[in-house]
Design a protein around this motif. Structure first.
Motif, short mmCIF file in Angstrom:
data_model
loop_
_atom_site.label_atom_id
_atom_site.label_comp_id
_atom_site.label_asym_id
_atom_site.label_seq_id
_atom_site.Cartn_x
_atom_site.Cartn_y
_atom_site.Cartn_z
N ILE A 21 85.31 -10.06 -25.51
CA ILE A 21 85.52 -8.91 -24.64
C ILE A 21 84.37 -8.80 -23.64
CG2 ILE A 21 84.45 -7.30 -26.26
CD1 ILE A 21 86.58 -5.25 -25.44
N PRO A 22 84.67 -8.64 -22.36
CA PRO A 22 83.60 -8.52 -21.36
C PRO A 22 82.74 -7.27 -21.62
CG PRO A 22 85.74 -8.85 -20.30
CD PRO A 22 86.00 -8.62 -21.75
N VAL A 23 81.51 -7.33 -21.21
CA VAL A 23 80.58 -6.22 -21.42
C VAL A 23 81.11 -4.96 -20.75
CG1 VAL A 23 78.24 -5.39 -20.93
CG2 VAL A 23 78.59 -7.74 -21.67
N TRP A 24 81.64 -5.08 -19.55
CA TRP A 24 82.14 -3.88 -18.85
C TRP A 24 83.32 -3.26 -19.59
CZ3 TRP A 24 87.15 -3.79 -17.37
CH2 TRP A 24 87.79 -5.02 -17.18
N LEU A 25 84.17 -4.10 -20.22
CA LEU A 25 85.31 -3.57 -20.96
C LEU A 25 84.85 -2.91 -22.26
CD1 LEU A 25 88.32 -3.12 -21.09
CD2 LEU A 25 88.57 -5.43 -22.01
N ARG A 26 83.84 -3.47 -22.88
CA ARG A 26 83.27 -2.84 -24.08
C ARG A 26 82.69 -1.47 -23.72
NH1 ARG A 26 82.50 -5.04 -28.66
NH2 ARG A 26 82.45 -7.15 -27.84
N ARG A 27 82.05 -1.39 -22.55
CA ARG A 27 81.50 -0.12 -22.08
C ARG A 27 82.63 0.91 -21.91
NH1 ARG A 27 78.38 -2.48 -18.33
NH2 ARG A 27 79.87 -2.10 -16.67
N ALA A 28 83.73 0.47 -21.32
CA ALA A 28 84.88 1.36 -21.12
C ALA A 28 85.47 1.79 -22.47
CB ALA A 28 85.95 0.66 -20.28
N THR A 29 85.60 0.86 -23.39
CA THR A 29 86.15 1.17 -24.70
C THR A 29 85.24 2.13 -25.46
OG1 THR A 29 87.21 -1.01 -24.75
CG2 THR A 29 87.03 0.15 -26.85
N ASP A 30 83.95 1.90 -25.39
CA ASP A 30 83.00 2.82 -26.03
C ASP A 30 83.11 4.22 -25.43
OD1 ASP A 30 82.10 0.81 -27.70
OD2 ASP A 30 80.28 0.41 -26.52
N PHE A 31 83.28 4.28 -24.12
CA PHE A 31 83.45 5.57 -23.44
C PHE A 31 84.70 6.27 -23.97
CE2 PHE A 31 85.35 7.99 -19.90
CZ PHE A 31 84.37 8.96 -19.76
N ASP A 50 82.60 0.30 -13.96
CA ASP A 50 82.28 -0.21 -12.63
C ASP A 50 83.26 -1.30 -12.19
OD1 ASP A 50 80.82 -0.15 -10.26
OD2 ASP A 50 79.42 -1.71 -10.93
N VAL A 51 84.55 -1.04 -12.41
CA VAL A 51 85.62 -1.94 -11.98
C VAL A 51 86.74 -1.11 -11.36
CG1 VAL A 51 85.13 -3.72 -13.72
CG2 VAL A 51 86.79 -1.93 -14.22
N HIS A 52 87.66 -1.78 -10.70
CA HIS A 52 88.82 -1.10 -10.12
C HIS A 52 89.76 -0.67 -11.25
CE1 HIS A 52 92.51 -0.49 -7.83
NE2 HIS A 52 91.70 -0.30 -6.79
#
Length: 133
Positions: A21-31, A50-52
Motif C-alpha cells: 500500500i502506498p504511503v499516501w494511501l496508508r495516510r488516508a486510511t489512517d485518517f 495529497d492526491v486528487h
C-alpha cells in the motif's frame, strides 16, 4: 477492545496479493480510522493524502476492495456493535454518535451488515453474559 478492532480491520483490509500500500494511501486510511464518526467527504480524505479525489477513489478500491464510503460505513457499524454490547446508551444515541443521520438508516445498514437489527444484536450479546447468574 476498539483499538484491537481497528488493528484487525487494518490488517484484514490489506490483501497480501496486491502491491504494498502506498504511503499516501496508508495516510488516508489512517485518517478514516481516526475520523470515521465525523461527516467526511472524499475531497477531505484526498487532501490528507495529497492526491486528487479520483485517484484516491480508484487506488482505495484497488487496495481495499471497497469504496471509501463503504469502508467508512463498515467502520461505523463495527464501532456501533461494540457500543451496543458494552454500553447502556440508547440505540438512537449510538447511531448519531457513529455518524448516521438517523436511526432508521442505521438500522437498515446494521441489519445488512450483521443480519439482525441493533436491538436484536444487543439482546443476543448481552443475554449471554446476563444469563450466567
Amino acid at each position: 477492545v476498539f483499538e484491537l478492532f481497528v488493528q484487525v480491520t487494518r490488517r484484514i483490509s490489506q490483501d497480501p496479493h496486491h502491491a504494498p500500500i502506498p504511503v499516501w494511501l496508508r495516510r488516508a486510511t489512517d485518517f478514516l480510522h481516526d475520523s470515521f464518526r465525523q461527516p467526511l467527504r472524499i475531497h477531505q480524505v484526498a487532501a490528507v493524502a495529497d492526491v486528487h479525489p479520483t485517484h484516491l477513489a480508484r487506488a482505495f478500491r484497488t487496495h481495499h476492495g471497497t469504496t471509501v464510503g463503504s469502508y467508512v460505513r463498515r467502520l461505523r457499524l463495527h464501532w456501533t456493535a461494540v457500543n451496543l454490547t458494552n454500553g447502556e446508551s440508547p440505540i438512537s444515541q449510538i447511531a448519531v454518535h457513529a455518524g448516521f443521520a438517523d436511526q432508521s438508516h442505521f438500522t437498515r445498514a446494521f441489519k445488512t451488515e450483521f443480519g439482525v437489527t441493533p436491538a436484536q444484536y444487543r439482546r443476543r450479546n448481552r443475554g449471554d453474559s446476563r444469563q450466567t447468574h
